[in-house]
Motif scaffolding. Structure first.
Motif, PDB file in Angstrom:
ATOM      1  N   HIS A 254       0.830  -1.204   0.000  1.00 11.16           N
ATOM      2  CA  HIS A 254       0.000   0.000   0.000  1.00 11.16           C
ATOM      3  C   HIS A 254       0.864   1.253   0.000  1.00 11.16           C
ATOM      4  CE1 HIS A 254      -4.228   1.269   0.543  1.00 11.16           C
ATOM      5  NE2 HIS A 254      -3.709   2.346   1.068  1.00 11.16           N
ATOM      6  N   TYR A 255       1.899   1.265   0.812  1.00 14.58           N
ATOM      7  CA  TYR A 255       2.725   2.460   0.914  1.00 14.58           C
ATOM      8  C   TYR A 255       3.703   2.593  -0.258  1.00 14.58           C
ATOM      9  CZ  TYR A 255       0.941   3.421   5.552  1.00 14.58           C
ATOM     10  OH  TYR A 255       0.119   3.738   6.603  1.00 14.58           O
ATOM     11  N   LEU A 256       4.138   1.472  -0.819  1.00 16.42           N
ATOM     12  CA  LEU A 256       4.998   1.567  -2.000  1.00 16.42           C
ATOM     13  C   LEU A 256       4.242   2.163  -3.178  1.00 16.42           C
ATOM     14  CD1 LEU A 256       7.047  -1.767  -1.923  1.00 16.42           C
ATOM     15  CD2 LEU A 256       7.919   0.567  -1.695  1.00 16.42           C
ATOM     16  N   SER A 257       2.959   1.845  -3.301  1.00 15.19           N
ATOM     17  CA  SER A 257       2.167   2.422  -4.385  1.00 15.19           C
ATOM     18  C   SER A 257       1.932   3.914  -4.183  1.00 15.19           C
ATOM     19  CB  SER A 257       0.822   1.696  -4.506  1.00 15.19           C
ATOM     20  OG  SER A 257       0.059   1.844  -3.324  1.00 15.19           O
ATOM     21  N   LEU A 258       2.111   4.394  -2.941  1.00 17.45           N
ATOM     22  CA  LEU A 258       1.945   5.822  -2.638  1.00 17.45           C
ATOM     23  C   LEU A 258       3.289   6.532  -2.491  1.00 17.45           C
ATOM     24  CD1 LEU A 258      -0.939   5.646  -0.003  1.00 17.45           C
ATOM     25  CD2 LEU A 258      -1.073   6.755  -2.220  1.00 17.45           C
ATOM     26  N   ALA A 259       4.376   5.888  -2.912  1.00 16.40           N
ATOM     27  CA  ALA A 259       5.705   6.449  -2.686  1.00 16.40           C
ATOM     28  C   ALA A 259       5.869   7.817  -3.337  1.00 16.40           C
ATOM     29  CB  ALA A 259       6.771   5.482  -3.220  1.00 16.40           C
ATOM     30  N   GLY A 260       5.248   8.005  -4.495  1.00 18.68           N
ATOM     31  CA  GLY A 260       5.393   9.287  -5.175  1.00 18.68           C
ATOM     32  C   GLY A 260       4.843  10.450  -4.388  1.00 18.68           C
ATOM     33  N   SER A 261       3.810  10.197  -3.572  1.00 18.93           N
ATOM     34  CA  SER A 261       3.207  11.269  -2.793  1.00 18.93           C
ATOM     35  C   SER A 261       3.903  11.474  -1.451  1.00 18.93           C
ATOM     36  CB  SER A 261       1.726  10.963  -2.547  1.00 18.93           C
ATOM     37  OG  SER A 261       1.052  10.769  -3.762  1.00 18.93           O
ATOM     38  N   LEU A 262       4.580  10.444  -0.956  1.00 18.20           N
ATOM     39  CA  LEU A 262       5.131  10.508   0.392  1.00 18.20           C
ATOM     40  C   LEU A 262       6.521  11.128   0.463  1.00 18.20           C
ATOM     41  CD1 LEU A 262       4.014   6.999   1.747  1.00 18.20           C
ATOM     42  CD2 LEU A 262       3.111   9.220   2.425  1.00 18.20           C
ATOM     43  N   ILE A 263       7.331  10.969  -0.582  1.00 19.49           N
ATOM     44  CA  ILE A 263       8.745  11.327  -0.443  1.00 19.49           C
ATOM     45  C   ILE A 263       9.227  12.412  -1.391  1.00 19.49           C
ATOM     46  CG2 ILE A 263       9.264   9.006   0.359  1.00 19.49           C
ATOM     47  CD1 ILE A 263      10.390   8.386  -2.402  1.00 19.49           C
ATOM     48  N   PHE A 264       8.428  12.796  -2.388  1.00 25.58           N
ATOM     49  CA  PHE A 264       8.969  13.698  -3.402  1.00 25.58           C
ATOM     50  C   PHE A 264       8.768  15.172  -3.082  1.00 25.58           C
ATOM     51  CE2 PHE A 264       8.673   9.842  -6.071  1.00 25.58           C
ATOM     52  CZ  PHE A 264       9.988   9.807  -6.507  1.00 25.58           C
ATOM     53  N   ILE A 265       7.868  15.505  -2.163  1.00 23.28           N
ATOM     54  CA  ILE A 265       7.686  16.914  -1.815  1.00 23.28           C
ATOM     55  C   ILE A 265       8.951  17.519  -1.197  1.00 23.28           C
ATOM     56  CG2 ILE A 265       6.417  18.461  -0.273  1.00 23.28           C
ATOM     57  CD1 ILE A 265       3.908  16.988  -0.886  1.00 23.28           C
ATOM     58  N   PRO A 266       9.634  16.827  -0.256  1.00 25.61           N
ATOM     59  CA  PRO A 266      10.884  17.423   0.269  1.00 25.61           C
ATOM     60  C   PRO A 266      11.949  17.639  -0.787  1.00 25.61           C
ATOM     61  CG  PRO A 266      10.114  15.678   1.719  1.00 25.61           C
ATOM     62  CD  PRO A 266       9.270  15.604   0.486  1.00 25.61           C
ATOM     63  N   LEU A 267      11.970  16.827  -1.827  1.00 24.33           N
ATOM     64  CA  LEU A 267      12.961  17.014  -2.880  1.00 24.33           C
ATOM     65  C   LEU A 267      12.740  18.314  -3.642  1.00 24.33           C
ATOM     66  CD1 LEU A 267      13.095  13.378  -4.322  1.00 24.33           C
ATOM     67  CD2 LEU A 267      14.680  14.452  -2.728  1.00 24.33           C
ATOM     68  N   ILE A 268      11.540  18.883  -3.538  1.00 27.65           N
ATOM     69  CA  ILE A 268      11.242  20.150  -4.205  1.00 27.65           C
ATOM     70  C   ILE A 268      11.463  21.333  -3.273  1.00 27.65           C
ATOM     71  CG2 ILE A 268       9.409  21.517  -5.288  1.00 27.65           C
ATOM     72  CD1 ILE A 268       8.170  18.963  -6.280  1.00 27.65           C
ATOM     73  N   ILE A 269      10.879  21.252  -2.081  1.00 20.04           N
ATOM     74  CA  ILE A 269      10.857  22.448  -1.232  1.00 20.04           C
ATOM     75  C   ILE A 269      12.171  22.686  -0.505  1.00 20.04           C
ATOM     76  CG2 ILE A 269       8.370  22.245  -0.936  1.00 20.04           C
ATOM     77  CD1 ILE A 269       8.841  21.133   1.850  1.00 20.04           C
ATOM     78  N   VAL A 270      12.876  21.636  -0.087  1.00 25.40           N
ATOM     79  CA  VAL A 270      14.094  21.849   0.712  1.00 25.40           C
ATOM     80  C   VAL A 270      15.184  22.546  -0.099  1.00 25.40           C
ATOM     81  CG1 VAL A 270      15.908  20.730   2.042  1.00 25.40           C
ATOM     82  CG2 VAL A 270      13.547  19.953   2.269  1.00 25.40           C
ATOM     83  N   PRO A 271      15.522  22.104  -1.326  1.00 25.50           N
ATOM     84  CA  PRO A 271      16.510  22.873  -2.101  1.00 25.50           C
ATOM     85  C   PRO A 271      16.045  24.292  -2.394  1.00 25.50           C
ATOM     86  CG  PRO A 271      16.246  20.676  -3.022  1.00 25.50           C
ATOM     87  CD  PRO A 271      15.153  20.855  -2.024  1.00 25.50           C
ATOM     88  N   ALA A 272      14.734  24.488  -2.622  1.00 19.16           N
ATOM     89  CA  ALA A 272      14.239  25.840  -2.886  1.00 19.16           C
ATOM     90  C   ALA A 272      14.340  26.727  -1.652  1.00 19.16           C
ATOM     91  CB  ALA A 272      12.783  25.777  -3.360  1.00 19.16           C
ATOM     92  N   MET A 273      14.347  26.139  -0.469  1.00 19.15           N
ATOM     93  CA  MET A 273      14.473  26.896   0.772  1.00 19.15           C
ATOM     94  C   MET A 273      15.939  27.113   1.165  1.00 19.15           C
ATOM     95  SD  MET A 273      11.421  24.801   2.711  1.00 19.15           S
ATOM     96  CE  MET A 273      11.809  25.376   4.359  1.00 19.15           C
ATOM     97  N   GLY A 274      16.851  26.615   0.358  1.00 22.20           N
ATOM     98  CA  GLY A 274      18.265  26.783   0.677  1.00 22.20           C
ATOM     99  C   GLY A 274      18.815  25.713   1.592  1.00 22.20           C
TER     100      GLY A 274
END
Length: 771
Positions: A254-274
């Protein structure tokens, strides 16, 4: 009984033979009665006419049949799980018999049917109507469900269950829709061969071993075959307990099928926040921890549906707006921590508002305004909000991003019916499989020197590169290489995320106003997910009180996310609906067990480090698919309303168009220092430079920010239009979503939503506890 009339006479007891002989003797004194031979269409009027002509009393009306069926169920515990319309159409059931001497009906004896032994075969009427698929056995406390059995597999030793209800001497009941031995049990009449019904393979037999089958109705169910009490086709039901090992497998799936929603947001916002690579790994671990905790809380104290909680894309747009504010653009020292604390404060304030909205019962009042016609364009706008970020970010490395997009589409669409050892691996694991394959491909590209440029080092920040040739390639190296992240080297093996790990939250009125409105949109998103998921798992739609309880708990969970510092609030992921549909698993225990593993993974710092090492081009590519999926899931909510209605079409179309066009007007007021912002971040910088100017800069920032977000404008327009334009309840989809009396009429559904007894007292004074 006449000799040779049936093989059922073998093995009869002496009292039964004596009874048969006495009845035969009585039958000889009665006038000869011709047996009833029905035609192929089995018209009930023929049976009634025959009964009057021969002296039998006609009791084959639909009302009598139904009432007798209910009496039979209550006395013997034998249950035919047939559709509602089948009962109304007067299909006679094996629940009465006709006394050949008195000419009257008499209640069937419970001892004549022994559900403990033997199996149930299909009746002729079952193949004609397709309604009676299962035979149920019910004792005082439980109900067991017996799977479908084809008539082709009937054996001699199997017990026969009759349609016309005439009890044969040994307790067996006739199978066919007509009486094959009409009266022969009592020595009256002659034995007549029964017409053999045409045997047709069932849909399950036709589709066995393949995923490709034509289903007239969604889910393979006729809407007239019993309402929401139909079979849902789920592999694992809501309260099933197959054992620890299967639960662990289904939970991780169940969680592997939702991996795209669980882990990819930090890959966007953290580098943008410096933030650094180590900060990215820490935020990912924090999200895993918060998602696990909030999912467990929601499974036991929220709606109690198998829905995963996590960092929703609803909170991504306001996070990008806040982090691109004018005062944060030129920050160099502790930029990440300062922005994170600002986000924490705004999330906490917005979550408190959401909790109050749910736990006080105000959400129940607001639900009168929220219908599928409102939810559909709002959720769709959430996915469309990032069209300016998706491929522009992924296009920095087309040799990696395009193969990833194509591969995930092939897995999710073209190979979705391919079964490997009985499992639809490509359909369920489309996202993680695609990422692993293309990530390996990108590793070979990096190792092969595809991104090596003479005199340029990927470890040097682009701001410190002096050579113009290297400066041109710095962006490509940062987004495409698989070895630029140092998260693996800098992260600890064991690290437990803790509250306030980034510092004390910062509270400002402008960001708090933004998050209050965003929490309302998150609530609307969750309402749509609650209803869609509940109907998928074959349950009634949650009542307004249950929805309010779920929204209130989501607010509390978002407060936890704000305290821990995950960067976004915690809400029900829209992708849950897609996950339940492809996995056919809607089990609370599996979701909770998967959440426990998620918490354990969050304690291992290297897990977050591995996920933080995914190249940004891969993350942006997979998000293109995820955002498109959210867009489609939003539009699918319209199935609960009348999609052919011009009213609904106009409302959804106008809401979406203006929801995209009005923010574009606000976004055209670009900042003067736009050169320091990447092009895909410019639309999110309108909050500081929008057209609204008053004496309050805090108010200006909030209004410009809200009006520059597509989902906010879409919700406002759809909410106003749907509640002001005249329309029927059926047209708006209110009838499917709003039935507070459903749980009262079916007490068995209380267990799906009821709180545990030990904690129910906590909500006893709140409207949200009323189910």
């Amino acid at each position: 009984m006449e000799t040779g009339s049936s093989s059922a006479s073998v093995g009869k007891t002496e009292p039964q033979r004596e009874r048969a002989r006495s009845i035969k003797k009585l039958g000889s004194m009665l006038p000869k009665i011709d047996p009833f031979v029905p035609r192929t269409d089995h018209n009930p009027r023929e049976l009634r006419s025959w009964a009057k002509r021969t002296g039998f009393v006609s009791t084959f009306s639909s009302e009598t049949s139904t009432s007798n069926s209910e009496k039979f169920d209550s006395r013997t515990g034998f249950d035919l799980e047939r559709g509602h319309n089948h009962q109304k159409n007067g299909g006679s059931s094996p629940k009465m018999e006709i006394d050949p001497v008195l000419g009257q009906t008499r209640p069937a004896r419970g001892s004549e049917i022994e559900p403990a032994s033997g199996t149930a075969s299909r009746s002729g009427n079952e193949f004609r109507n397709g309604n009676d698929r299962n035979l149920g056995l019910r004792d005082e406390n439980k109900r067991r469900r017996i799977g479908d059995e084809s008539v082709l597999g009937v054996r001699d030793e199997e017990r026969e269950v009759g349609f016309n209800g005439n009890a044969i001497g040994d307790g067996n009941v006739n199978v066919n829709g007509s009486s094959t031995r009409n009266g022969s049990a009592y020595g009256i009449g002659n034995e007549v061969p029964a017409p053999t019904p045409a045997l047709e393979p069932t849909k399950e037999e036709e589709n066995a071993g393949t995923d490709i089958g034509i289903e007239i109705y969604p889910g393979g169910d006729d809407p007239d075959s019993g309402g929401w009490l139909r079979q849902s086709g789920m592999r694992l039901g809501l309260r099933d307990n197959p054992g620890f090992v299967p639960l662990m497998y289904y939970g991780l799936q169940h969680y592997l099928s939702l991996a795209g929603s669980l882990i990819f947001i930090p890959l966007i916002i953290v580098p943008a926040m410096g933030g650094t690579d180590r900060d990215t790994a820490t935020v990912i671990s924090t999200m895993l921890l918060v998602s696990g905790i909030t999912t467990i809380l929601h499974s036991y104290f929220g709606t109690r549906l198998p829905l995963v909680q996590g960092s929703s894309f609803v909170y991504l747009a306001p996070a990008l707006v806040i982090m691109n504010a004018e005062e944060y653009r030129n920050l160099s020292e502790h930029k990440f921590r300062h922005i994170m604390r600002e986000l924490q404060g705004a999330i906490i304030v917005g979550s408190i508002f959401q909790s109050i909205l749910g736990f006080t019962g105000l959400m129940s009042l607001l639900l009168r305004l929220i219908n599928p016609v409102v939810v559909a364009p709002t959720v769709t706008a959430v996915g469309l909000s990032f069209f300016s970020y998706g491929f522009p970010q992924a296009g920095s490395c087309v040799e990696v991003s395009i193969p990833l997009i194509l591969l995930v589409l092939v897995f999710a669409l073209y190979l979705r019916g391919l079964s490997i050892f009985g499992h639809r691996l490509f359909r369920i694991y489309a996202v993680p499989l695609s990422v692993m394959i293309i990530w390996t491909y990108a590793f070979f590209l990096t190792a092969g020197g595809a991104y090596d440029y003479k005199g340029c080092s990927p470890d040097i920040p682009s701001s410190n590169i002096l050579l113009d040739a290297c400066r041109r390639h710095a962006y490509t190296m940062q987004h495409c290489r698989t070895d630029v992240s140092n998260a693996w080297r800098t992260s600890a093996w064991v690290r437990i995320p803790y509250p306030l790990q980034w510092g004390v939250p910062i509270f400002h009125l402008r960001t708090s106003l933004i998050m209050i409105i965003v929490s309302l949109i998150a609530s609307v998103d969750s309402v749509g997910t609650y209803h869609s998921a509940s109907l998928q798992v074959n349950s009634k739609s949650p009542t307004p009180g249950i929805v309010s309880r779920g929204i209130g708990l989501e607010g509390f969970c978002s407060i936890l996310a704000g305290l821990w510092g995950s960067g976004t609030g915690s809400t029900t992921l829209t992708e849950n609906v897609h996950t339940i549909n492809i996995t056919k698993v809607a089990n609370q225990r599996a979701v909770v067990l998967g959440a426990v593993f998620l918490i354990l993974f969050s304690f291992v710092g290297k897990v977050g480090a591995i996920l933080a090492s995914i190249p940004l081009a891969l993350a942006a590519s997979i998000l293109c698919f995820m955002w498109g999926l959210i867009t489609a899931l939003g539009l699918s909510t319209l199935q609960y309303s009348q999609t052919s209605s011009f009213r609904n079409i106009a409302i959804v179309g106008v809401s979406l168009f203006l929801g995209m066009s009005i923010p574009a007007y606000f976004q055209q007021y670009q900042p003067e220092s736009s050169l320091i912002l990447p092009s895909y971040f410019v639309p999110y910088a309108a909050a500081s430079n929008g057209p609204v100017h008053t004496n309050s800069k805090q108010f200006d920032f909030a209004v410009n920010a809200l009006m520059s977000m597509n989902m906010v404008v879409t919700l406002l327009i759809a909410l106003v239009l749907d509640n002001t334009v005249p329309g029927t309840r059926q047209e708006r989809g209110v009838c499917i979503w709003s039935h507070p009396e459903d749980l009262a009429s079916d007490p068995s559904l209380h267990a799906n939503y009821s709180l545990p007894r030990k904690v129910s007292w906590f909500f006893c004074c709140s409207r949200c506890s009323r189910t």
